[in-house]
Motif scaffolding. Sequence first.
Motif, mmCIF file in Angstrom:
data_model
loop_
_atom_site.group_PDB
_atom_site.id
_atom_site.type_symbol
_atom_site.label_atom_id
_atom_site.label_comp_id
_atom_site.label_asym_id
_atom_site.label_seq_id
_atom_site.Cartn_x
_atom_site.Cartn_y
_atom_site.Cartn_z
ATOM 1 N N SER A 289 4.072 -5.987 -37.439
ATOM 2 C CA SER A 289 3.047 -5.139 -36.824
ATOM 3 C C SER A 289 1.976 -5.915 -36.072
ATOM 4 C CB SER A 289 2.388 -4.277 -37.909
ATOM 5 O OG SER A 289 1.738 -5.105 -38.874
ATOM 6 N N GLN A 290 2.099 -7.228 -36.029
ATOM 7 C CA GLN A 290 1.078 -8.018 -35.339
ATOM 8 C C GLN A 290 1.053 -7.679 -33.852
ATOM 9 O OE1 GLN A 290 1.914 -12.127 -36.282
ATOM 10 N NE2 GLN A 290 0.285 -12.212 -37.799
ATOM 11 N N ASN A 291 -0.167 -7.455 -33.354
ATOM 12 C CA ASN A 291 -0.400 -7.218 -31.916
ATOM 13 C C ASN A 291 0.422 -6.052 -31.376
ATOM 14 O OD1 ASN A 291 -2.102 -9.532 -31.854
ATOM 15 N ND2 ASN A 291 -0.280 -10.842 -31.609
ATOM 16 N N ASP B 112 1.338 0.412 -32.263
ATOM 17 C CA ASP B 112 1.792 1.347 -33.307
ATOM 18 C C ASP B 112 1.815 0.680 -34.678
ATOM 19 O OD1 ASP B 112 3.796 -0.391 -32.726
ATOM 20 O OD2 ASP B 112 5.384 1.120 -32.534
ATOM 21 N N ALA B 113 0.865 -0.221 -34.926
ATOM 22 C CA ALA B 113 0.832 -0.930 -36.213
ATOM 23 C C ALA B 113 0.653 0.023 -37.381
ATOM 24 C CB ALA B 113 -0.289 -1.973 -36.201
ATOM 25 N N ASP B 114 -0.016 1.180 -37.143
ATOM 26 C CA ASP B 114 -0.234 2.120 -38.228
ATOM 27 C C ASP B 114 1.092 2.715 -38.737
ATOM 28 O OD1 ASP B 114 0.021 3.292 -35.709
ATOM 29 O OD2 ASP B 114 -0.863 5.173 -36.411
ATOM 30 N N GLY C 297 5.652 1.052 -44.615
ATOM 31 C CA GLY C 297 5.646 0.058 -45.687
ATOM 32 C C GLY C 297 5.047 0.599 -46.961
ATOM 33 N N ALA C 298 3.988 1.400 -46.836
ATOM 34 C CA ALA C 298 3.341 1.969 -48.016
ATOM 35 C C ALA C 298 4.290 2.900 -48.765
ATOM 36 C CB ALA C 298 2.070 2.714 -47.612
ATOM 37 N N LYS C 299 5.065 3.708 -47.998
ATOM 38 C CA LYS C 299 6.015 4.617 -48.645
ATOM 39 C C LYS C 299 7.078 3.851 -49.430
ATOM 40 C CE LYS C 299 5.558 8.325 -45.215
ATOM 41 N NZ LYS C 299 6.267 9.087 -44.156
#
Length: 548
Positions: free
Chosen positions: A458-460, A463-465, A471-473
Amino acid sequence: MESITVSLFLLLAVVLSGWLQRGLPWSVPLPIVQIALGALIALVAKAPVKLDPDVFFLLFLPPLLFLDGWRIPKEGLFRDKDTILELAVGLVIFTVVGLGFLINWMIPAMPLPVAFALAAVVSPTDPVAVSALSSRAPIPKRLLHILEGESLLNDASGLVCMRFAVAAIMTGMFSPLTAIGTFLWLALGGIAIGVLVTWAITGIKDWITRRLGEDSGSQILISLLIPFGAYLLAEHLHCSGILAAVSAGITMSYAELTGRALATTRMRRTGVWDTIQFSVNGVVFVLLGEQMPYLIESAARVVQDAGHHDPLWLIVYVVAINAALATLRFLWVWISLRLTLFRASRAGIGAPISRPSFRLVAATSLAGVRGAITLAGVLTLPLFLPDGSPFPARDLAIFLAAGVILTSLVAATIGLPFLLGGLQLPAEPAHDEQEDSARVAAAEAAIKAIEQAQHELSQNRADADLYADTGAKIMDVYRARINSQPRSVEEAEKMRLIGEIERQLRLAGLRAERDELFRLVRARQLSDELVRKLVREIDLLEARLTTN
């Protein structure tokens, strides 16, 4: 062309034997059904298969012994190594001496060295027969591990003793010092060759895979070739090919601990090896049954070799030899258990010396079934002596060995369920706590890896969110696994009950999914290709839920 046709008919017989066994109204071990079917084929065909012992050993034994060594629980093998070695070496020598003199006394027409050769060839238990028998008889796990370990190792000691007896017949000489040296070379050389061949091949394979990538088909083919390579090299160097195949399998299990193989390779390889095990096991017993009518037809000639005219004496001899084998094994197991308990008491690691259970000793004695190795071994007896005269009592020895195989299988089939009903053995170590700890450790490692991968991906990115939410799921699934671990014995039992209920419900759902997919493809509402893909996914999930 004829050999190919015979091979195909043997494989067809293996398939039919499975159907027949499941269709019988009573429980009969598959080897008995396969032997009976083989005998029926021989009666119909009127021409027994020419069974070359060297070809038999090469084609059938290496893959079976390799797979047994690969899959046998190593913890049990090393925990009970003293007992296994006492049975695999000490019991074989004890049996050869005691049974050899008994056979010579019962059948004076059979010279003492030939009697020793026959005793040696019937002394090893058969790993194929033990494994097949265990699928129907309720053998406790610890006893089964001991029997499997014994049968993997005693082939070498039994066949070596037979080789010495035959050498004494052919040369008229026997040197104990030479015998000990030959035995050590056969055993240690075979073990070393199996280990070195497996480590060398797996090392080269991993080196190539790291550079060129992994091809599942090639990996599976390599695993199939390893036992044959180890066996042939050992036999070329006059070592034990049998022990080379066994040690190659044990080494393979440790080589696999590196975890370098792809998941698809492991899954496909397991399926291939399961098929080979089923096929080769079945062919071995069908061939054994196929040889029986020929051996029975030769009874008239064989009984004259024994110095009698009534063929019923052959049955008496077979029963007497089996009774002697069981008695010698019973005595050895009883003494071995007493010594094991005595050593444990002296070391302060066991309970006070107690009398071994009669049923335990009897079950261990009865479970020592003979099989293909005995048949192949006795067929290697020479046809002629150095002076050109026929080898004494060769047909008689072959007939008696075949009778011992069949009788031991039938006796174990009938007697073991009675002896093993409710029999208690020292428990296998409980692995529930280890399993729970392993699940927690694996889940924690997965969470760390997901966090790191999520950060790198997700760096730079705008759509990092999305990466963070996804990942949280996934990490929530692993955290739920960690938090669901039981905190007490009662909670652990409740969790296992919940898990079993969940498993049954999920299986019901998966089977309903698959039935609906098949209904849709029959109605031509879905394509064959899509249904195959979806059904495979369901099958993999069901296999995971139904695998012990």
